[in-house]
Design an enzyme around this catalytic site. Structure first.
Site, mmCIF file in Angstrom:
data_model
loop_
_atom_site.group_PDB
_atom_site.id
_atom_site.type_symbol
_atom_site.label_atom_id
_atom_site.label_comp_id
_atom_site.label_asym_id
_atom_site.label_seq_id
_atom_site.Cartn_x
_atom_site.Cartn_y
_atom_site.Cartn_z
ATOM 1 N N GLY A 1 -13.678 -12.798 -15.103
ATOM 2 C CA GLY A 1 -14.111 -12.175 -13.856
ATOM 3 C C GLY A 1 -14.110 -13.158 -12.725
ATOM 4 O O GLY A 1 -14.204 -14.371 -12.930
ATOM 5 N N GLY B 1 -16.524 -13.310 -4.848
ATOM 6 C CA GLY B 1 -16.557 -14.118 -3.651
ATOM 7 C C GLY B 1 -17.263 -15.445 -3.843
ATOM 8 O O GLY B 1 -16.940 -16.422 -3.182
ATOM 9 N N MET B 2 -18.236 -15.504 -4.760
ATOM 10 C CA MET B 2 -19.015 -16.724 -4.914
ATOM 11 C C MET B 2 -18.553 -17.575 -6.083
ATOM 12 O O MET B 2 -18.663 -18.790 -6.054
ATOM 13 C CB MET B 2 -20.500 -16.391 -5.087
ATOM 14 C CG MET B 2 -21.402 -17.609 -5.182
ATOM 15 S SD MET B 2 -23.155 -17.202 -5.124
ATOM 16 C CE MET B 2 -23.330 -16.794 -3.399
ATOM 17 N N LYS C 1 -20.469 -19.155 -15.327
ATOM 18 C CA LYS C 1 -20.042 -18.881 -13.959
ATOM 19 C C LYS C 1 -19.960 -20.195 -13.205
ATOM 20 O O LYS C 1 -20.945 -20.955 -13.136
ATOM 21 C CB LYS C 1 -21.031 -17.932 -13.265
ATOM 22 C CG LYS C 1 -20.578 -17.503 -11.876
ATOM 23 C CD LYS C 1 -21.474 -16.393 -11.341
ATOM 24 C CE LYS C 1 -20.957 -15.841 -10.024
ATOM 25 N NZ LYS C 1 -21.773 -14.717 -9.528
ATOM 26 N N ASP D 1 -27.220 -6.015 -4.346
ATOM 27 C CA ASP D 1 -25.769 -5.874 -4.540
ATOM 28 C C ASP D 1 -25.494 -5.023 -5.777
ATOM 29 O O ASP D 1 -24.673 -5.361 -6.614
ATOM 30 C CB ASP D 1 -25.109 -7.246 -4.676
ATOM 31 C CG ASP D 1 -23.589 -7.169 -4.448
ATOM 32 O OD1 ASP D 1 -23.136 -6.187 -3.826
ATOM 33 O OD2 ASP D 1 -22.870 -8.078 -4.897
#
Length: 555
Positions: free
Chosen positions: A72, A75-76, A94, A188
């Site tokens: 995945g 944006g961050m 991540k 979000d």
């Protein structure tokens, strides 16, 4: 996660939007990516700045982790499936997308996401394992959820059955309610940020835009942050309204809207147009896209997507509870019903109970009618009996009055009067009062009373012809002569049982009779036998054998 600021709209730098990023805004990777040349990302770098060649063992190795595949990107940061060597387990890791070139603000956002997510200990929120940095890259590791995202599921199925959609969102709402209990807003919420495990159970992820609530349970909105298609109106415009738990309620409603219709509440060709619709547009009823959608579930969706935050569910727990009522077949609070509608709803939900209630009601009505008829019949009989009793009393009283026996007639007359007045029979009561008045008018009246003392039983009485004296026998043998005018006793004589006849008198089988002489000067008394002696041979009990003569003038 996508973050847009009003100050960035004039910048020349561009953010590379591939098909995966476009899905974050529009909920679908099937649409052409919009032109975002007027927007720039906080990281100032495209996502592919951190592309790694996993075929290279050196690039695959990352501290205690071995990166296995890219699963995945946003944006961050980018997310890899990895194996943690020290614990020999697979995790999701991540990495901050901007790498060593990230700004302090960008790094702070990344750390805040990890901190907020790490606070959550809920079975339906993706758990954070570790937060740190290695080789100048910031990262955090988390639980690996294998089933893909809710967005991927919607790409395959394009709208779910109402029951399944309600069940999924109920679980998500319960997780969000838990986050709110820790004073954390997600901000979000969208299908791409909900991961499904192999059993299809949803797990909320990506707290990159999360904010802490203050004591007023709301915070100022200083920037336009989030995914436009799923933003609440208060998110789409800075410094107009505070953001609160109601903001996440909108996000949950937007997810449910897409679950049942296959598309988000607002869609347009550009981000600016989507934001304009969010700020000014009206949500189209989901039944327009899904005509078979139950109206109760439609009401839940529209309550979540109310433009006024105060009109939405007060808490995510309230939303979860209303979804639970829908799943259980109960009336939902989002759709208040009138009395007839509630009854019709109850009949549909409980047909057997309704049928039994109807039979019971019919039986009850029949019983009431039968009892009413019996009561009327019994009441008529009671009225007839009462009228018969009154007539019988009236006839008896009338005969007694005609015979000059007025006082006994009053007892029946008064009994009738009391009952007639109690039953409101004024006409008959008026006649009875007239009858009572007639009896009283023709009856003797008490003029005076002479007291003989307590315990004195009068057994005989005589009044002189001139009415001045009265003689009375008390206690069977005491003769008293009383002056009527003064009421004083003139004399008292005891009748002693000295003779043969008085023997019977002494045995209480006779009584003494009194008579005044015609001139009133003498008082004559004699015994009268009663009981066994009254029927015996008069030769044995001769009349006047025990006569008494008293001089009334000198006594």
């Amino acid at each position: 996660m996508t973050t847009l600021t009003s100050a960035d709209t004039h910048a020349a730098d561009t953010l590379r939007w591939d098909a995966g990023v476009a899905a974050l805004v529009f909920g679908s990777t099937g649409r052409e990516a919009p032109d975002l040349s007027q927007l720039r990302h906080l990281a100032l770098l495209p996502v592919d700045a951190l592309e790694l060649d996993l075929a290279d063992p050196a690039q695959r190795r990352f501290g205690d982790y071995e990166l296995l595949e890219l699963i995945g990107e946003g944006g961050m940061g980018v997310v890899y499936r990895a194996r943690q060597a020290s614990l020999d387990r697979e995790v999701a890791i991540k990495l901050l997308a901007a790498g060593p070139w990230a700004s302090k603000e960008f790094i702070e956002r990344f750390r805040r996401e990890a901190q907020n997510a790490a606070r959550m200990q809920h079975p339906n929120i993706v758990a954070i394992y570790e937060v740190g940095d290695a080789e100048e890259l910031h990262f955090f590791s988390m639980r690996l959820v294998h089933g893909g995202s809710l967005a991927a599921l919607l790409e395959r199925e394009r709208g779910l059955e109402p029951q399944r959609a309600a069940q999924l969102l109920r679980t998500i709402a319960e997780a969000v309610a838990y986050a709110h209990s820790l004073a954390v807003l997600h901000l979000d919420l969208k299908p791409a940020n909900v991961l499904l495990d192999n059993d299809g159970t949803p797990h909320v992820a990506d707290f990159g835009l999360a904010r802490r609530l203050d004591s007023a349970l709301a915070v100022d909105n200083e920037e336009i942050s989030g995914t436009p298609a799923y933003m609440a109106p208060e998110q789409a415009e800075v410094r107009t309204q505070k953001i609160s738990a109601a903001t996440d309620i909108w996000g949950l409603g937007a997810i449910l809207y897409e679950l049942v219709t296959g598309q988000p509440p607002f869609r347009a060709g550009t981000v600016h147009e989507v934001l304009r619709l969010v700020r000014e547009g009206q949500v189209i009823s989901p039944r327009r896209y899904a005509p078979k959608l139950p109206r109760d579930l439609e009401a839940i969706v529209l309550k979540c997507l109310a433009r006024d935050p105060g009109a939405r569910y007060a808490t995510a727990r309230d939303l979860a509870d209303d979804l639970g009522r829908f799943l259980a077949g109960y009336q939902v609070r989002a759709r208040p019903l009138g009395t007839s509608q509630r009854f019709a709803w109850w009949v549909r939900r409980q047909p057997y109970v309704a049928a039994f209630a109807a039979l019971f009601a019919i039986s009850l009505i029949a019983g009431i009618v039968g009892v009413s008829l019996q009561w009327r019949r019994a009441n008529a009989n009671a009225e007839l009996a009462q009228a018969t009793l009154w007539k019988s009393r009236t006839d008896t009283a009338q005969k007694q009055i005609e015979q000059g026996d007025a006082y006994p007639a009053l007892e029946n007359a008064f009994a009738n009067l009391r009952e007639m007045e109690a039953q409101g029979d004024r006409d008959d009561a008026a006649l009875e009062r007239l009858r009572i008045g007639t009896a009283l008018a023709n009856a003797p009246r008490l003029i005076d009373a002479i007291r003989l003392g307590t315990g004195k039983q009068i057994t005989a009485l005589a009044i002189s012809t001139d009415g001045k004296s009265v003689a009375a026998v008390t206690n069977a043998r005491t003769i008293r002569l009383i002056d009527v005018a003064s009421g004083r006793q003139r004399c008292q004589v005891e009748a002693t049982p000295d003779s043969f006849g008085m023997t019977e008198f002494a045995l209480n089988e006779g009584y003494l009779e009194l008579h005044f002489s015609d001139d009133g000067q003498r008082l004559i008394g004699h015994t009268v036998a009663v009981g066994p002696a009254s029927g015996d041979n008069p030769m044995l009990y001769p009349h006047d054998i025990d006569g008494i003569l008293i001089d009334a003038s000198t006594c």
